[in-house]
Design an enzyme around this catalytic site. Structure first.
Site, PDB file in Angstrom:
ATOM      1  CD  GLU A 180      37.304  40.508  43.967  1.00 41.96           C
ATOM      2  OE1 GLU A 180      37.404  41.724  44.244  1.00 41.96           O
ATOM      3  OE2 GLU A 180      38.296  39.751  43.927  1.00 41.96           O
TER       4      GLU A 180
ATOM      5  N   GLY B 155      41.791  37.598  39.566  1.00 45.40           N
ATOM      6  CA  GLY B 155      40.713  36.681  39.908  1.00 45.40           C
ATOM      7  C   GLY B 155      39.384  37.409  39.926  1.00 45.40           C
TER       8      GLY B 155
ATOM      9  CE1 TYR C 216      44.076  40.089  47.635  1.00 43.24           C
ATOM     10  CE2 TYR C 216      46.340  40.856  47.470  1.00 43.24           C
ATOM     11  CZ  TYR C 216      45.070  40.769  46.947  1.00 43.24           C
ATOM     12  OH  TYR C 216      44.781  41.364  45.748  1.00 43.24           O
TER      13      TYR C 216
END
Length: 626
Positions: free
Chosen positions: A322, A294, A405
């Protein structure tokens, strides 16, 4: 605890972290047992790389990079050699700065780790390596023009995480061995090179011989080597703010810039939470569809998949994620891949806080609620709460699914609720300051948490269950589940559909990606052909422009061996290379035995050359082909 071995300690500074980066001093090496990186051949306690200087030319005809890497070496007093990581590089020569050859050996190939390149130093503290990559380098994808948006010029990009950069850069490829770097990249004159560092020559570069241009870059802050990244193509730039902008192919530029237009607000929100943004610019590169992730948090130049471009900014959580890595991952980095949750769990938590600051609490709650769904699903698919792959700290690369995550962010959210947001935010900000530009381990983080947040409070220590979260499988009973009212309304529609109600009553107009995912993933896996046809025709699933919707629809159709969906699925896996979206499709097909396995192998044979080498290798394992 951070301990430098005595042989190297005399050569390193004890300057505070922020000053350390400003002076470009070597970052420390962690030498405690849990900081041992089993995914590198390097012996950094003997000799380590502190700076990499690249001078490489991209040869699109041969699909190789060739040139030199000059490495600065910090070595113990009696060190005779340095060990690097390489993966199928063609080494032409290795010399000291005076041109004197240095003896070297290339070790036996390991299919996962590549080879050890052992170089005799003979007192040298700078070494020159002349080499060439192989066409199949695992970090590099060479795209022909027909696989780009413009279909006129070729494209090249790298993906280094976790240990692929050794296939194009001979260095110590370990996240715990931080290095500064600079580069000169020479490419055909009609193409543009970009990298994850400060641009030195401007957007147009410099002439470099007949039909060629060179571009120079530098990164004066020590980074883990997987963050050295490059792309070359028909690229254009559009500013999105005073310190941010987008690079991509010209035909995609306006759509990409619009999609990420909130990035300046995100940078401000992130800095307000956890301290200043320390990397200068925050630019983004939207890549061709074959990009395997992604996003990738390369400093100063985040790489993004085009699948986030849906026209409604509903997937800007990828940008927030990010960006958050600029603190958790890039600034403070897992020392080994056994502790990747220190990058990804921290960043997922931080991403959610950015989304809340920019878009409000309810949108953030949607993301957190969906992450909880993913957490439950991953634990179940891993084999249950006792499965060792549900631990945060474990074997490198072994944590199941996206538990790094989901479980990691839930852990931090649980700490936040226990101590209060203001107190936890103050702690995290100080944590990033204390450990800036340094590697970290789970043991190191827990020690820091105990010293600077818990501070001997035995009741709080017992309440948090820190060691259980970090080292034990499953989910502790104090885990915090954020629930979203928006998704609760989707659940009501879902319940009506699952009770047999008409699909026409769903009325999905204006749904975000997150609402679509809640609905589609909540449908029972067993459906009749008539119901599947009703779903597809009413909701337009097989023709959706949203890649997340297409992937979720494909999973449902495959679970029911629904042949009418196969043309759409075939087109999708031939046009998207993001692993998150295509791996479940191939896995689903393979679970369908004699029906699905031939389809999976046929689709992969058609699409393989459009995938990044790392993605292709992963899918090859799924479908059982070489």
């Amino acid at each position: 605890m951070r301990i430098l071995l005595p042989a190297l300690a005399a050569l390193m500074t004890t300057t505070a972290p922020a000053a350390l980066a400003q002076q470009a001093k070597p970052a420390p090496i962690l030498t405690t047992p849990e900081a041992k990186d089993v995914w590198t051949h390097a012996q950094p306690e003997v000799a380590r790389v502190t700076h990499v200087a690249l001078d490489l030319t991209a040869d699109f005809a041969r699909k190789t990079m060739r040139g030199t890497a000059t490495l600065d070496v910090l070595a113990a007093r009696n060190a005779k050699q340095i060990v690097l990581d390489v993966d199928d590089l063609a080494i032409a020569a290795i010399t000291d700065p005076a041109g004197t050859p240095l003896a070297y050996t290339v070790g036996q190939d390991d299919p996962e780790l590549g080879q050890a390149l052992t170089i005799q130093l003979n007192g040298a503290r700078r070494i020159h390596i002349r080499y060439e990559t192989k066409p199949g380098a695992s970090a590099l994808q060479w795209l022909p023009p027909q696989l780009t948006a413009g279909r006129a010029k070729p494209y090249l990009f790298s993906q280094g995480q976790p240990i692929n950069n050794r296939s194009w850069i001979p260095t110590q490829d370990s996240p715990g061995i931080r290095q500064t770097w600079d580069a000169r990249i020479t490419v055909p004159a009609d193409l543009v090179a970009v990298m994850s560092g400060e641009r030195v020559d401007g957007a147009k570069g410099q002439p470099a011989g007949a039909g060629m241009h060179s571009f120079r870059f530098r990164m004066d802050k020590p980074v883990p080597p997987y963050l050295i990244a490059m792309a070359v193509g028909d690229l254009a730039f559009k500013a999105t703010g005073k310190r941010s902008g987008v690079w991509t192919e010209p035909s995609q530029l306006d759509a990409a810039a619009s999609e990420v237009g909130d990035v300046e607000k995100m940078i401000d929100a992130a800095a307000a939470l956890y301290g200043p943004y320390r990397w200068g610019r925050y630019d983004m590169l939207v890549l061709p569809p074959s990009f395997p992730f992604g996003g990738m948090e390369n400093p100063t130049l985040t790489f993004l998949t085009p699948t986030i471009i849906t026209g409604d900014r509903s997937n800007t959580d990828v940008v927030a994620h990010e960006l958050a890595h600029s603190w958790s991952g890039n600034l403070v980095t897992n020392a080994t891949w056994s502790d990747s949750w220190l990058n990804e769990g921290f960043t997922t938590y931080f991403e959610n806080r950015i989304m809340e600051a920019v878009y409000g609490a309810e949108r953030a709650a949607m993301y957190a609620d969906l992450d909880w769904d993913g957490l439950q699903s991953d634990i179940k698919d891993a084999g249950g709460a006792q499965a060792p792959t549900t631990r945060l700290h474990g074997d490198p690369g072994a944590t199941f699914g996206q538990l790094d995550y989901f479980k990691g962010s839930t852990f931090l959210r649980t700490v936040e609720q226990a101590v209060g947001r203001l107190r936890f935010d103050a702690y995290l900000r100080s944590y990033f300051d204390r450990h800036a530009f340094q590697p970290q381990t789970t043991a190191g983080f827990l020690a820091d948490l105990r010293a600077n947040l818990i501070k001997g409070d035995k009741a709080l220590e017992a309440k948090l269950q820190l060691d259980r979260w970090a080292y034990q499988p499953g989910l502790p009973d104090n885990a915090v589940h954020v629930q979203s009212p928006t998704l609760a309304r989707i659940d009501a529609k879902l319940a009506a559909v699952n009770a047999g109600g008409p699909i026409s009553a769903v009325q999905p107009q204006g749904w975000s990606t997150q609402q679509w995912m809640r609905f589609l993933n909540g449908l029972p896996r067993q459906q009749t052909p008539a119901r599947l046809r009703e779903l597809d025709e009413t909701l337009g699933l097989g023709k959706s422009n949203n890649a997340y919707v297409r992937s979720a629809w494909a999973e449902l159709a495959i679970a029911n061996r629904y042949d009418p969906a196969l043309p759409s699925i075939r087109a999708f896996v031939n046009s998207v290379g993001r692993g998150l979206l295509i791996r479940p499709i191939y896995e689903g097909l393979m679970k369908q035995g004699e029906w699905g396995q031939p389809i999976a192998r046929r689709f992969f044979a058609e699409a393989r050359n459009t995938y990044h080498p790392a993605t292709a290798a992963g899918v090859a394992k799924i479908v059982g082909t070489n």
